[in-house]
Design a protein around this motif. Structure first.
Motif, PDB file in Angstrom:
ATOM      1  N   PHE A   1      67.548  -0.790  -7.084  1.00  0.00           N
ATOM      2  CA  PHE A   1      66.978  -0.275  -8.321  1.00  0.00           C
ATOM      3  C   PHE A   1      66.807   1.240  -8.244  1.00  0.00           C
ATOM      4  CE2 PHE A   1      63.265   0.792 -10.982  1.00  0.00           C
ATOM      5  CZ  PHE A   1      63.750   0.372 -12.205  1.00  0.00           C
ATOM      6  N   SER A   2      66.466   1.750  -7.067  1.00  0.00           N
ATOM      7  CA  SER A   2      66.301   3.204  -6.919  1.00  0.00           C
ATOM      8  C   SER A   2      67.628   3.922  -7.158  1.00  0.00           C
ATOM      9  CB  SER A   2      65.767   3.524  -5.526  1.00  0.00           C
ATOM     10  OG  SER A   2      66.666   3.089  -4.519  1.00  0.00           O
ATOM     11  N   HIS A   3      68.724   3.287  -6.739  1.00  0.00           N
ATOM     12  CA  HIS A   3      70.042   3.877  -6.989  1.00  0.00           C
ATOM     13  C   HIS A   3      70.335   3.906  -8.484  1.00  0.00           C
ATOM     14  CE1 HIS A   3      74.133   5.070  -6.032  1.00  0.00           C
ATOM     15  NE2 HIS A   3      74.582   4.111  -6.829  1.00  0.00           N
ATOM     16  N   PHE A   4      69.901   2.865  -9.188  1.00  0.00           N
ATOM     17  CA  PHE A   4      70.094   2.806 -10.636  1.00  0.00           C
ATOM     18  C   PHE A   4      69.305   3.941 -11.311  1.00  0.00           C
ATOM     19  CE2 PHE A   4      68.067   1.226 -14.589  1.00  0.00           C
ATOM     20  CZ  PHE A   4      69.185   1.241 -15.416  1.00  0.00           C
ATOM     21  N   ILE A   5      68.023   4.134 -10.919  1.00  0.00           N
ATOM     22  CA  ILE A   5      67.203   5.194 -11.505  1.00  0.00           C
ATOM     23  C   ILE A   5      67.803   6.572 -11.212  1.00  0.00           C
ATOM     24  CG2 ILE A   5      64.948   6.319 -11.400  1.00  0.00           C
ATOM     25  CD1 ILE A   5      64.959   3.725 -12.966  1.00  0.00           C
ATOM     26  N   THR A   6      68.294   6.752  -9.997  1.00  0.00           N
ATOM     27  CA  THR A   6      68.901   8.038  -9.629  1.00  0.00           C
ATOM     28  C   THR A   6      70.102   8.339 -10.513  1.00  0.00           C
ATOM     29  OG1 THR A   6      68.169   7.774  -7.334  1.00  0.00           O
ATOM     30  CG2 THR A   6      69.948   9.339  -7.755  1.00  0.00           C
ATOM     31  N   ASN A   7      70.931   7.322 -10.731  1.00  0.00           N
ATOM     32  CA  ASN A   7      72.114   7.514 -11.580  1.00  0.00           C
ATOM     33  C   ASN A   7      71.722   7.826 -13.018  1.00  0.00           C
ATOM     34  OD1 ASN A   7      73.762   7.065  -9.424  1.00  0.00           O
ATOM     35  ND2 ASN A   7      74.392   5.003 -10.021  1.00  0.00           N
ATOM     36  N   VAL A   8      70.657   7.176 -13.519  1.00  0.00           N
ATOM     37  CA  VAL A   8      70.209   7.443 -14.893  1.00  0.00           C
ATOM     38  C   VAL A   8      69.726   8.887 -15.009  1.00  0.00           C
ATOM     39  CG1 VAL A   8      68.445   6.866 -16.610  1.00  0.00           C
ATOM     40  CG2 VAL A   8      69.646   5.041 -15.396  1.00  0.00           C
ATOM     41  N   CYS A   9      68.951   9.340 -14.031  1.00  0.00           N
ATOM     42  CA  CYS A   9      68.483  10.732 -14.061  1.00  0.00           C
ATOM     43  C   CYS A   9      69.656  11.705 -13.976  1.00  0.00           C
ATOM     44  CB  CYS A   9      67.506  10.982 -12.914  1.00  0.00           C
ATOM     45  SG  CYS A   9      65.937  10.098 -13.065  1.00  0.00           S
ATOM     46  N   ALA A  10      70.642  11.371 -13.149  1.00  0.00           N
ATOM     47  CA  ALA A  10      71.821  12.229 -13.027  1.00  0.00           C
ATOM     48  C   ALA A  10      72.571  12.296 -14.351  1.00  0.00           C
ATOM     49  CB  ALA A  10      72.729  11.707 -11.915  1.00  0.00           C
ATOM     50  N   ILE A  11      72.644  11.171 -15.049  1.00  0.00           N
ATOM     51  CA  ILE A  11      73.324  11.147 -16.345  1.00  0.00           C
ATOM     52  C   ILE A  11      72.596  12.050 -17.341  1.00  0.00           C
ATOM     53  CG2 ILE A  11      73.786   9.678 -18.347  1.00  0.00           C
ATOM     54  CD1 ILE A  11      74.390   7.403 -16.362  1.00  0.00           C
ATOM     55  N   ILE A  12      71.272  11.861 -17.448  1.00  0.00           N
ATOM     56  CA  ILE A  12      70.507  12.644 -18.428  1.00  0.00           C
ATOM     57  C   ILE A  12      70.565  14.132 -18.095  1.00  0.00           C
ATOM     58  CG2 ILE A  12      68.195  13.053 -19.352  1.00  0.00           C
ATOM     59  CD1 ILE A  12      67.609  10.073 -18.879  1.00  0.00           C
ATOM     60  N   GLY A  13      70.297  14.469 -16.821  1.00  0.00           N
ATOM     61  CA  GLY A  13      70.305  15.878 -16.433  1.00  0.00           C
ATOM     62  C   GLY A  13      71.684  16.496 -16.528  1.00  0.00           C
ATOM     63  N   GLY A  14      72.693  15.750 -16.147  1.00  0.00           N
ATOM     64  CA  GLY A  14      74.053  16.278 -16.199  1.00  0.00           C
ATOM     65  C   GLY A  14      74.519  16.529 -17.609  1.00  0.00           C
ATOM     66  N   VAL A  15      74.295  15.553 -18.487  1.00  0.00           N
ATOM     67  CA  VAL A  15      74.711  15.728 -19.890  1.00  0.00           C
ATOM     68  C   VAL A  15      73.938  16.873 -20.530  1.00  0.00           C
ATOM     69  CG1 VAL A  15      74.739  14.633 -22.171  1.00  0.00           C
ATOM     70  CG2 VAL A  15      75.414  13.316 -20.142  1.00  0.00           C
ATOM     71  N   PHE A  16      72.632  16.959 -20.250  1.00  0.00           N
ATOM     72  CA  PHE A  16      71.817  18.033 -20.826  1.00  0.00           C
ATOM     73  C   PHE A  16      72.305  19.403 -20.336  1.00  0.00           C
ATOM     74  CE2 PHE A  16      68.123  20.836 -21.040  1.00  0.00           C
ATOM     75  CZ  PHE A  16      67.659  20.593 -22.323  1.00  0.00           C
ATOM     76  N   THR A  17      72.622  19.507 -19.070  1.00  0.00           N
ATOM     77  CA  THR A  17      73.083  20.785 -18.526  1.00  0.00           C
ATOM     78  C   THR A  17      74.437  21.177 -19.097  1.00  0.00           C
ATOM     79  OG1 THR A  17      71.877  20.363 -16.462  1.00  0.00           O
ATOM     80  CG2 THR A  17      73.634  22.009 -16.408  1.00  0.00           C
ATOM     81  N   VAL A  18      75.358  20.239 -19.125  1.00  0.00           N
ATOM     82  CA  VAL A  18      76.695  20.534 -19.660  1.00  0.00           C
ATOM     83  C   VAL A  18      76.609  20.923 -21.121  1.00  0.00           C
ATOM     84  CG1 VAL A  18      78.945  19.538 -20.198  1.00  0.00           C
ATOM     85  CG2 VAL A  18      77.882  19.089 -17.982  1.00  0.00           C
TER      86      VAL A  18
END
Length: 481
Positions: free
Chosen positions: A440-457
């Protein structure tokens, strides 16, 4: 004491007054696209997290069911009589079990594989049938030769008609002949057919009267049948209700059996007492004859987990068979290995791993027919390779274990009595399917990466567009001046 001003100094997300910010159409468009992208990627990640993934490995068999394997089967033979149908097991270690009856049931069926009557009971096997030691070659014939033209006449003329269906080439028929003729002569003298008519002994040469023998479902020679007047012919298709005699074949035993049959004819008031007497003198040797020419064999056997054979054939220690007339055509209704799996468990497994269980019973419903084009003496062989499959779900919980197999079948001419043979090759390896656990922690990490990555791009693209438009405006203003 920490003041609010000191606490504000560690703020990573310092706010810019709204009056100092500027909204733009391009920024609004990128914001919408970024939000939709975040939702789409989040859905993909959630779907991947909820989906089941497995890993497959091959390991040495660590079966929990011991050194033996259970084989369940249900097979119909349209032309094999239950009277002689035998289930045998053998293996490379020397195991050789013949005519297994404890876990096997037999039901008579017609040519369309419809059940006829109740379960067929073979009774105890005759391991040592007694014959006359001294043979009188000059003894006159005492039994009446029967044929298709006079059989029904004699069957209705006498209260009891006992018939020896034989083949001249048969060793056991040859051994029975002197005793049969001598016993028939004695019975004729005691119960004159012209004056008494209660009992008559006859004989049928099945090499000359093939249709008559087939009509009475004769497959082994000699077969001694007992027909009783008034109950021998049934209304459905002319089949016969009768008994078979499996006892000793010496003259004294045959005469005693015939005497018991005559004694069983008086009024009902003496019937019970006579039944007790007849049971004491070998009545157990008479059992109902098969009411049809086919047989459905069902049940299970346990075999060692080594290469071996499951064989179904016609077998008898005191009968001969005409191999050219034997037809081992069959329909496999069910054949599986290992423990029975409940439909609910199999449904759960199918949802987890759709391809598991496809080969668990791959021969079910298949027919193997020996057509007349192939002639007689045809053995049907099935070569089975059996592999165990074990499924382990999350938290190391064993969901189920089953045996799957591949099958290759062939029809081949044989020099001996044709059989149906299942060659068993059990693999020492097993297939282990394990459900992979997801963090589950890997899932949360990926979700945060998605949100932060899309926001940054999206922020980088917005900055590029904003600066581009500003430069274009400056160039346009410079040209006007």
């Amino acid at each position: 004491m920490i003041t609010s001003s000191k606490l504000k100094s560690v703020d990573f997300y310092r706010k810019i007054p709204r009056d100092l910010t500027e909204a733009s159409v391009s920024g609004a468009g990128l914001s919408i696209i970024a939000a939709l992208s975040m939702m789409f990627l989040f859905g993909m990640e959630l779907s991947n997290y909820l989906a089941t993934s497995t890993s497959t490995s091959v390991i040495v068999d660590k079966s929990s069911d011991g050194d033996f394997l259970r084989i369940d089967f249900n097979i119909s033979f349209p032309t094999l009589s239950c009277e002689f149908a035998s289930v045998d097991v053998s293996d490379v270690l020397g195991t050789n079990r013949l005519n297994i009856t404890k876990t096997v049931r037999k039901f008579s069926i017609d040519s369309h594989m419809r059940p006829v009557g109740s379960e067929f009971h073979s009774g105890p096997a005759a391991t040592d049938i007694k014959h006359d030691v001294e043979v009188d070659e000059e003894s006159t014939e005492g039994s009446v030769p029967l044929s298709g033209s006079n059989f029904d006449k004699y069957a209705h003329q006498h209260s009891i008609l006992v018939v020896n269906f034989f083949a001249p080439w048969c060793y056991w028929s040859q051994r029975l002949k002197p005793s049969w003729e001598k016993a028939a002569k004695i019975i004729r003298e005691r119960y004159d057919p012209e004056m008494d008519g209660r009992i008559l002994l006859g004989k049928v040469d099945c090499t000359q009267e093939g249709d008559l023998c087939r009509r009475n479902h004769i497959q082994g020679y000699p077969s001694i049948r007992i027909f009783r007047k008034g109950s021998d012919v049934r209304n459905d298709h002319g089949h016969h209700d009768h008994e078979s005699y499996y006892g000793d074949r010496d003259t004294d035993s045959l005469v005693k059996t015939m005497e018991n049959l005559v004694e069983s004819m008086p009024s009902e008031s003496r019937k019970l007492a006579l039944e007790d007497k007849s049971n004491a003198t070998g009545e157990h040797a008479k059992r109902p004859a098969p009411s049809s020419g086919g047989c459905r064999v069902e049940g299970y056997v346990r075999v060692k987990k080594v290469p071996g054979n499951l064989i179904i054939s016609a077998r008898s220690d005191a009968h001969s068979f005409d191999a050219s007339q034997m037809n081992m055509s069959h329909v496999i209704h069910h054949l599986s290995f290992g423990r029975k799996i409940s439909p609910r468990v199999m449904s759960d497994v199918k949802r987890l791993i759709p391809y598991v269980g496809i080969n668990h019973d791959r021969l079910n419903g298949r027919s193997f027919i020996n057509t007349r084009d192939l002639g007689g003496n045809v053995t049907i062989e099935h070569y089975l390779q059996v592999v165990k499959t074990e499924v382990i779900t999350r938290k190391d919980h064993k969901l189920f274990e089953e045996y799957e197999y591949t099958a290759h079948s062939s029809l081949a001419h044989s020099l001996h009595i044709p059989v149906v043979k299942f060659h068993l090759e059990l693999s020492p390896m097993q297939v282990l399917i394990t459900e992979n656990q997801k963090s589950f922690s890997h899932f949360i990490t990926n979700v945060c990466a998605i949100i932060g990555g899309v926001f940054t791009v999206a922020g980088i693209l917005d900055s590029i567009l904003h600066n581009t438009f500003r430069i274009m405006k400056k160039v346009e203003i410079g040209k006007n001046f």
